[in-house]
Scaffold this motif. Structure first.
Motif, PDB file in Angstrom:
ATOM      1  N   PRO A  13       0.805  -1.238   0.000  1.00  0.00           N
ATOM      2  CA  PRO A  13       0.000   0.000   0.000  1.00  0.00           C
ATOM      3  C   PRO A  13       0.836   1.287   0.000  1.00  0.00           C
ATOM      4  O   PRO A  13       0.293   2.362  -0.214  1.00  0.00           O
ATOM      5  N   CYS A  42       2.813  -6.814   7.418  1.00  0.00           N
ATOM      6  CA  CYS A  42       2.164  -5.548   7.018  1.00  0.00           C
ATOM      7  C   CYS A  42       0.658  -5.732   7.162  1.00  0.00           C
ATOM      8  O   CYS A  42       0.057  -6.554   6.467  1.00  0.00           O
ATOM      9  N   PRO A  43       0.016  -4.977   8.034  1.00  0.00           N
ATOM     10  CA  PRO A  43      -1.420  -5.189   8.257  1.00  0.00           C
ATOM     11  C   PRO A  43      -2.288  -4.661   7.118  1.00  0.00           C
ATOM     12  O   PRO A  43      -3.487  -4.927   7.088  1.00  0.00           O
ATOM     13  N   TYR A  44      -1.706  -3.934   6.178  1.00  0.00           N
ATOM     14  CA  TYR A  44      -2.528  -3.285   5.147  1.00  0.00           C
ATOM     15  C   TYR A  44      -2.497  -3.987   3.802  1.00  0.00           C
ATOM     16  O   TYR A  44      -3.216  -3.591   2.895  1.00  0.00           O
TER      17      TYR A  44
HETATM   18 FE1  SF4 Z   1       4.528  -0.165   4.315  1.00  0.00          FE
HETATM   19 FE2  SF4 Z   1       2.852  -1.967   5.364  1.00  0.00          FE
HETATM   20 FE3  SF4 Z   1       5.205  -1.529   6.540  1.00  0.00          FE
HETATM   21 FE4  SF4 Z   1       3.308   0.363   6.616  1.00  0.00          FE
HETATM   22  S1  SF4 Z   1       3.210  -1.666   7.558  1.00  0.00           S
HETATM   23  S2  SF4 Z   1       5.520   0.646   6.152  1.00  0.00           S
HETATM   24  S3  SF4 Z   1       2.348   0.083   4.661  1.00  0.00           S
HETATM   25  S4  SF4 Z   1       4.881  -2.349   4.506  1.00  0.00           S
END
Ligand code: SF4
Length: 451
Positions: A13, A42-44
């Motif tokens: 994302p 990565c939760p998204y």
């Molecule tokens: Fe990127 Fe997902 Fe990590 Fe946030 S959690 S920095 S969106 S990879």
């Protein structure tokens, strides 16, 4: 085909929010591509992207888990042919065979030895991992009774349930509860029923083949039934055949991305010889060459211990030395009058030196300086164990509050830095210790504070 970091980045994302504990999406993508973090961190990321990335970044040998909780045994997950290319991931499981044709003494003895055999080496506990329970004559009551006995006799044993009868396997698997067993074995004739048992039990299933070609046929059929978690018994029952099959399967999976052979192997040294010594030697060959699990006929400390050590050596990461934490270690009841010895944090050095000190029964302070896992001379040559760094550590580690004297014993191999260290630590008297840890006990017994 593995995805590159840039390809993975395109599916992220790109919030750069850092919730994955990595500051940017680009850095996260690079780590996923290198297999250092899971995409799920990565939760998204969308489910669709997650599945695509997980499949693409999955190791060529599928990772399989048996058991539950702290006793989970992981096999497979391998990505290379040779340890120096990267590392081997999951140590070969060592197991023992128990069958329905054994008498109570034979069964109880094996369970007892399974529980008792335990060694510690460089801080690692080495144990047997698996008990294979074999249904010899298709008697469901005898088989499930034996499985229950093993479950009751060992709370940490991971089980392989071996039967030609799908219904016997289903009944035994039910007894295992959340201790996921490995089911054995699927042939071309029973593949459909065995696949259903594995699905119902949510457990991995081992192929029971007659040769490598037959193995490919069976895995193809099981994959067609929707199974993903498989293990391979290629049917080899000589060391030559098992060695060849393991190498061919690993090479086919890692180099040619062959899906039918991309699974850990289950091997049976116990069925290759009647000689316990020969059995241990065969097991050692198979530990070195790619077996996921080796099953032994019995457990004897003198034969299992070398296998443990071989396994430990092969499955340590060659790019990451084994280390202990930088700290002040009080050994055998060290007090304010005890000698102070310093060495590096390479774990083998720590355990050898601390073992000699404990053996001497002389209360001693052992200062462990972080040298990034390098041994004494290598660390000194690399500039990580020089007089300036040692002095800094001695001043900040708190040893000055723990002892009345100011005497520091340095490793014999660092004799050349004595003068420099005396300049860095003007309040301390520097004594050159022995070169070999084996000479420490005599040295410590003679030691007296200089002031
Ligand atoms: Fe990127 Fe997902 Fe990590 Fe946030 S959690 S920095 S969106 S990879």
């Amino acid at each position: 085909m593995a995805l590159t970091g840039i390809q993975i980045l395109k599916m992220l994302p790109k919030k750069n929010c850092g919730e994955c504990d990595i500051p940017t999406c680009l850095a996260f993508a690079m780590k996923v591509a290198a297999g250092q973090v899971e995409i799920g961190a990565c939760p998204y990321v969308t489910d669709e992207a997650k599945e695509m990335i997980s499949d693409a970044s999955a190791p060529p040998i599928r990772t399989i888990k048996l058991g539950s909780g702290d006793n989970t045994f992981t096999m497979g997950g391998e990505t290379v042919m040779f340890r120096h290319e990267k590392r081997f991931e999951n140590p070969t499981g060592i197991g023992v065979l128990i069958t329905t044709s054994m008498n109570d003494d034979e069964v109880n003895g094996r369970i007892e030895r399974f529980e008792k055999l335990e060694y510690e080496r460089v801080g690692v506990i080495m144990r047997v991992d698996v008990i294979a329970v074999k249904d010899i004559d298709g008697d469901e009551t005898a088989f499930t009774g034996l499985v229950q006995k093993v479950l009751d006799g060992s709370s940490r044993a991971n089980l392989i349930l071996m039967s030609d009868s799908p219904s016997n396997l289903a009944a035994a698997a039910k007894l295992c509860g959340d201790r996921t067993p490995l089911l054995y074995g699927a042939t071309m004739d029973n593949a459909k029923e065995m696949a259903q048992v594995a699905k119902d039990a949510n457990a991995p299933l081992s192929v029971k083949a007659t040769n490598l070609d037959n193995c490919v046929e069976i895995t193809d059929s099981l994959i067609g039934e929707g199974l993903k978690d498989l293990v391979l018994d290629t049917g080899a029952r000589t060391v030559k055949a098992a060695f060849e099959d393991n190498v061919v399967a690993r090479r086919a999976a890692v180099k040619a991305k062959n899906k039918q052979l991309g699974f850990a192997t289950l091997t049976f040294p116990c069925e290759m010889t009647d000689d316990p010594m020969m059995e241990a030697m065969i097991a050692s060959v198979l530990v070195a060459k790619y077996a996921g699990i080796v099953i032994l006929s019995d457990l004897q400390g003198d034969l299992v211990f070398p296998l443990f050590l071989e396994r430990l050596n092969l499955f340590t990461d060659p790019q990451r030395p084994m280390v202990v934490a930088e700290d002040v270690y009080p050994l055998t009841g060290a007090d304010e009058d005890s000698p102070v010895v310093i060495t590096c944090n390479f774990s083998l050095t720590y355990f050898i030196v601390s073992g000699e000190i404990e053996g001497s029964k002389v209360p001693t302070w052992l200062l462990i300086k972080d040298t990034e896992g390098l041994s004494v001379l290598t660390a000194w040559a690399a500039g990580k164990f020089g007089a300036d760094l040692i002095a800094l550590f001695v001043k900040k580690c708190g040893i000055e509050d723990k002892v009345k004297h100011r005497d520091l014993i340095i490793p014999g191999y660092l004799a050349s830095i004595k003068g420099e260290l005396e300049e860095e630590l003007p309040d301390w008297t520097i004594t050159i210790g022995p070169r070999e840890a084996g000479h420490l006990p005599a040295f410590l017994k003679e030691w007296k504070p200089t002031k």
